[in-house]
Design a protein around this motif. Structure first.
Motif, mmCIF file in Angstrom:
data_model
loop_
_atom_site.group_PDB
_atom_site.id
_atom_site.type_symbol
_atom_site.label_atom_id
_atom_site.label_comp_id
_atom_site.label_asym_id
_atom_site.label_seq_id
_atom_site.Cartn_x
_atom_site.Cartn_y
_atom_site.Cartn_z
ATOM 1 N N GLY A 54 5.701 13.018 -4.839
ATOM 2 C CA GLY A 54 5.927 11.776 -4.112
ATOM 3 C C GLY A 54 7.339 11.253 -4.170
ATOM 4 N N ARG B 166 4.438 6.378 7.275
ATOM 5 C CA ARG B 166 4.374 5.593 6.047
ATOM 6 C C ARG B 166 5.071 4.254 6.241
ATOM 7 N NH1 ARG B 166 3.619 8.433 0.878
ATOM 8 N NH2 ARG B 166 4.922 6.777 -0.005
ATOM 9 N N SER C 250 7.516 3.133 -2.187
ATOM 10 C CA SER C 250 6.277 2.972 -2.948
ATOM 11 C C SER C 250 6.065 4.204 -3.826
ATOM 12 C CB SER C 250 5.097 2.784 -1.997
ATOM 13 O OG SER C 250 4.793 4.006 -1.339
ATOM 14 N N THR C 251 5.104 4.116 -4.704
ATOM 15 C CA THR C 251 4.799 5.244 -5.596
ATOM 16 C C THR C 251 3.656 6.104 -5.073
ATOM 17 O OG1 THR C 251 3.326 3.807 -6.880
ATOM 18 C CG2 THR C 251 5.623 3.991 -7.616
ATOM 19 N N THR C 252 3.180 5.822 -3.869
ATOM 20 C CA THR C 252 2.073 6.597 -3.310
ATOM 21 C C THR C 252 2.528 8.020 -3.015
ATOM 22 O OG1 THR C 252 1.253 4.575 -2.268
ATOM 23 C CG2 THR C 252 0.343 6.674 -1.490
ATOM 24 N N GLN D 117 1.024 12.812 1.435
ATOM 25 C CA GLN D 117 -0.259 13.403 1.778
ATOM 26 C C GLN D 117 -0.071 14.511 2.815
ATOM 27 O OE1 GLN D 117 -3.112 12.584 0.238
ATOM 28 N NE2 GLN D 117 -1.940 11.108 -0.986
#
Length: 756
Positions: A488, A523, A711-713, A716
């Protein structure tokens, strides 16, 4: 003793013939030329031709020779004609430059040299026997003879050995009519064979739902083995056994798992590997060939559509060195049966009972024209699908704008994507330019399933120059050595700050290339991620006057052109508040976000996901049925060419929207495709320069600094199923079979890990 002596016929002495014949019978003598009885003695006895100026010949296939260093050029003589070739060329390549076509089976210009078929034998002066021209390097002053009795006899002998075990399957073989073995047997073979023993037979292999095998026809050229390991990057095929028991197969009973597996059909010189879906469907001389491009991804692979009547029978690759070379993905090659399934052929309106009924174009457009005037301008939304051409998107944008709305965008383009600077969404180094890179950093992209031909270029570069590959994203399967750096934005931040171990490799690379996946555009922190990537590029000399290694890999065929034309979503809530939604081939839109009371018009060629939410259906033509402009991920503009007629009462996309504008009272000022392209020229001039690549003019230095934080997401995966990505592939029965095999392999793989 050469192969020519081994394969020469024995001639019965005429004296024995005379003694055995009675004087009552008429004897017809057979006069044989000396060169057929003894090619060596005939070659020795032939006087050297006097020096004469031979007419120049054109290279085979219009090939052009590039000398990187003029001092490395060497001169050789092919059949008496002097030709200059670069140092390192083989004898076969020198002959091609001289305009002499040498027969071959195992040799392929994009694969390593095997030298095991011996069909390319030529005579070289001062050589004791014929040499394999594909494996012999050309030397200065070398005199090559390709048309002597020795060379002819050697090829005839090789052909006799190749046909020794080959079955007489030509009448039922799908390769018939385009078979190298047929052509070369006619040109170089004998009129009869002397083998009288039983022919060997080989058990057929199961390589999956795409490639049909008849391994008794195999001549062990090993092209498929070398392609699998060198181009496709999988070790699925190999040579088993030795001598007469030698055969091609898989080491264990498994299917061929590459997304490029269909290319072994093209490179197989015989009928051992053929197309399983195309088996016994048609002969190649019955088909009409149309040169066009593929729209299943953003690469724009050059293809040839072979059709018979109104039906597409098969799709094969077309040579383009800058884009797809001579390969295509399995999705491109085998999705064609989806073009005749689940097609929309008539305009339809949903009744009060929820069922669709077929109506005329006049009635359907009248209903849409009435409804669109009953809603507010800012409640009108137009969405272009991933297969849309530039002309239809331009007309849709003009129509929605004339209705007073700016809510028009393309699938895959998120809210607020910056399309002002083209460098921020194009592959700036070009697809072929990736071969000059010595390091790759893949950020949030899986090229193997997003753009198989781009992945093939990376694999080729890694194999040729041992380039390093680093990957930031979810766990993925690569067919080359790849170091997984993280999952990520945190990893990306470490690289940008110079705290990651991979930074030293980035610093030492001469031509580093960063490839960012277009899935990151969706995103919420996309601006911060792209800013971090650009800081990595500036810190590691990725962008400079002689090299631009900052690349963005798009997902869809329509994406680049839509960004050039300005189809960008302005408001994140535009779809949720819409009362009139116009879906032009947009099948991947989340229909749950569309309000229940909204009026939905679906214009497309397949009854896919979005059609079930539509109030009115307008049938459109597919990419094989229309002329349209597409821009690929590197900014290269190409056009599709109609190969088959449209289905039913379908029309081209831009014509439908143009007719609707007239019914709605906002008539657009053009009524021909030339007029639409003139309008495109005023918005994006690069889209009218077909077969040209327009590079981006500016770089990251002009972009303002981003204040957002990442963000830390984790990233995907964007493509879950390689074989099911658009309305055509989802309607394809062949792609459904491939998808079932893929899911089965995933289940067995997951089970294997769980058992460990």
């Amino acid at each position: 003793m050469g192969l020519g002596i081994l394969a020469s016929r024995t001639i019965r002495p005429a004296s024995r013939l005379l003694q055995s014949q009675s004087s009552n019978f008429f004897l017809r003598t057979i006069v044989s030329k000396p060169e057929l009885q003894s090619p060596e003695s005939a070659a020795v006895s032939q006087p050297e031709p006097p020096n004469q100026i031979l007419p120049p010949k054109n290279p085979i296939g219009g090939a052009r020779v590039h000398f990187s260093n003029p001092e490395d050029a060497i001169e050789v003589f092919v059949d008496g004609y002097a030709v200059k070739v670069p140092k390192g060329f083989t004898v076969l390549q020198a002959c091609e430059v001289a305009g002499v076509d040498i027969p071959r089976f195992c040799y392929h210009s994009r694969l390593s040299i095997a030298g095991n078929c011996r069909m390319c034998l030529v005579e070289v002066e001062k050589s004791p026997k014929p040499v394999a021209s594909c494996a012999m390097p050309a030397l200065p002053g070398m005199k090559i003879k390709t048309d002597t009795p020795i060379a002819k006899k050697a090829r005839e002998g090789v052909m006799e050995f190749l046909l020794m075990n080959h079955p007489l399957d030509c009448p039922i073989c799908d390769q018939g009519g385009e078979c190298d073995l047929q052509d070369q047997s006619m040109a170089f073979g004998s009129d009869r064979g002397r083998f009288t023993e039983m022919k060997r037979s080989v058990v057929d292999k199961n390589l999956g739902p795409l490639v049909k095998t008849v391994m008794t026809r195999c001549i062990q050229c090993t092209r498929c083995v070398r392609f699998a390991s060198e181009v496709a990057g999988v070790q699925d095929l190999g040579m088993l056994g030795r001598g007469s028991g030698e055969e091609i197969g898989t080491y264990v009973e498994k299917l061929m798992t590459s997304e490029l597996s269909g290319n072994v059909i093209d490179i197989c010189p015989v009928g051992a590997l053929t197309s399983k879906p195309f088996a016994f469907k048609a002969r190649n001389w019955e088909l009409k060939a149309t040169e066009t491009i593929d729209v299943s991804d953003a690469v724009g692979s050059n293809i040839r559509v072979d059709s018979r009547g109104p039906e597409v029978m098969r799709i094969i690759p077309r040579l383009n060195e800058d884009i797809n070379e001579e390969w295509i993905s399995d999705k491109t090659r085998f999705c064609y049966d989806g073009l005749k399934r689940q097609r929309l052929s008539d305009p339809m309106i949903r009744d009060s009972d929820g069922r669709f009924k077929a109506v005329s174009w006049r009635d359907a457009l009248a209903v849409v024209g009435d409804v669109i005037h009953q809603v507010k301008p800012d409640e009108i939304v137009g969405i272009a699908g991933q297969l849309s051409d530039a002309e239809s998107m331009m007309v849709l944008k003009d129509f929605v704008n004339r209705m007073g709305s700016d809510n028009v965008w393309c699938e895959g383009t998120a809210v607020g994507v910056n399309a002002d600077l083209r460098y921020s969404y194009l592959m700036n180094s070009s697809i072929s330019g990736l071969e000059n890179a010595d390091l790759f950093l893949l950020v949030g992209t899986q090229p193997r399933v997003e753009a198989a031909m781009v992945n093939a270029r990376i694999c080729k570069t890694v194999r040729a120059s041992n380039a390093k590959v680093g990957y930031v994203g979810p766990p993925a399967d690569f067919n080359y050595d790849c170091k997984h750096l993280g999952t990520g934005p945190d990893t990306l931040k470490e690289i940008a700050e110079g705290r990651h171990p991979f930074c030293s490799a980035l610093k030492n690379a001469k031509n580093p290339a960063i490839i960012v996946g277009a899935g990151l555009f969706n995103r919420t922190d996309k601006d911060a991620i792209l800013s971090s990537v650009e800081s990595i590029a500036q810190a590691n000399n990725v962008v400079r006057p002689d090299w631009n290694g900052l690349n963005f890999l798009l997902l869809y065929a329509a994406q680049a052109a839509s960004l050039d034309l300005g189809l960008i979503q302005q408001s994140p809530k535009a779809l949720e508040s819409a009362k009139f939604v116009y879906l032009m081939g947009a099948d991947d839109v989340d229909v749950d976000k569309i309000p229940k009371d909204a009026f939905v018009v679906y214009q497309g060629h397949h009854g896919d996901k979005a059609v079930y939410r539509a109030n009115v259906i307008l049938p459109a033509s597919a990419f094989t049925e229309k002329e349209g402009t597409y821009e690929n991920t590197e900014g290269f503009t190409q056009q599709t060419v109609p190969a088959v007629p449209t289905v039913g009462d379908a029309r081209d996309d831009w014509k439908i929207v143009r007719a609707l504008s007239e019914v709605s009272g906002v008539k657009l000022p053009y009524n021909s495709i030339e007029g639409v392209r003139s309008r495109i020229k005023s918005v994006a001039p690069n889209l009218v320069n077909t077969d040209e690549r327009e590079p981006s003019a500016f770089g990251p230095s002009l972009k303002p600094e981003c204040k957002e934080t990442m963000s830390t997401t984790p990233f995907q995966p964007v493509v879950e199923n390689f074989y099911m990505t658009n309305s055509i592939t989802r309607a394809s029965k062949i792609m459904a079979q491939c998808s079932a095999v893929l899911l089965k392999n995933r289940v067995s793989l997951d089970l294997g890990f769980s058992l460990r």
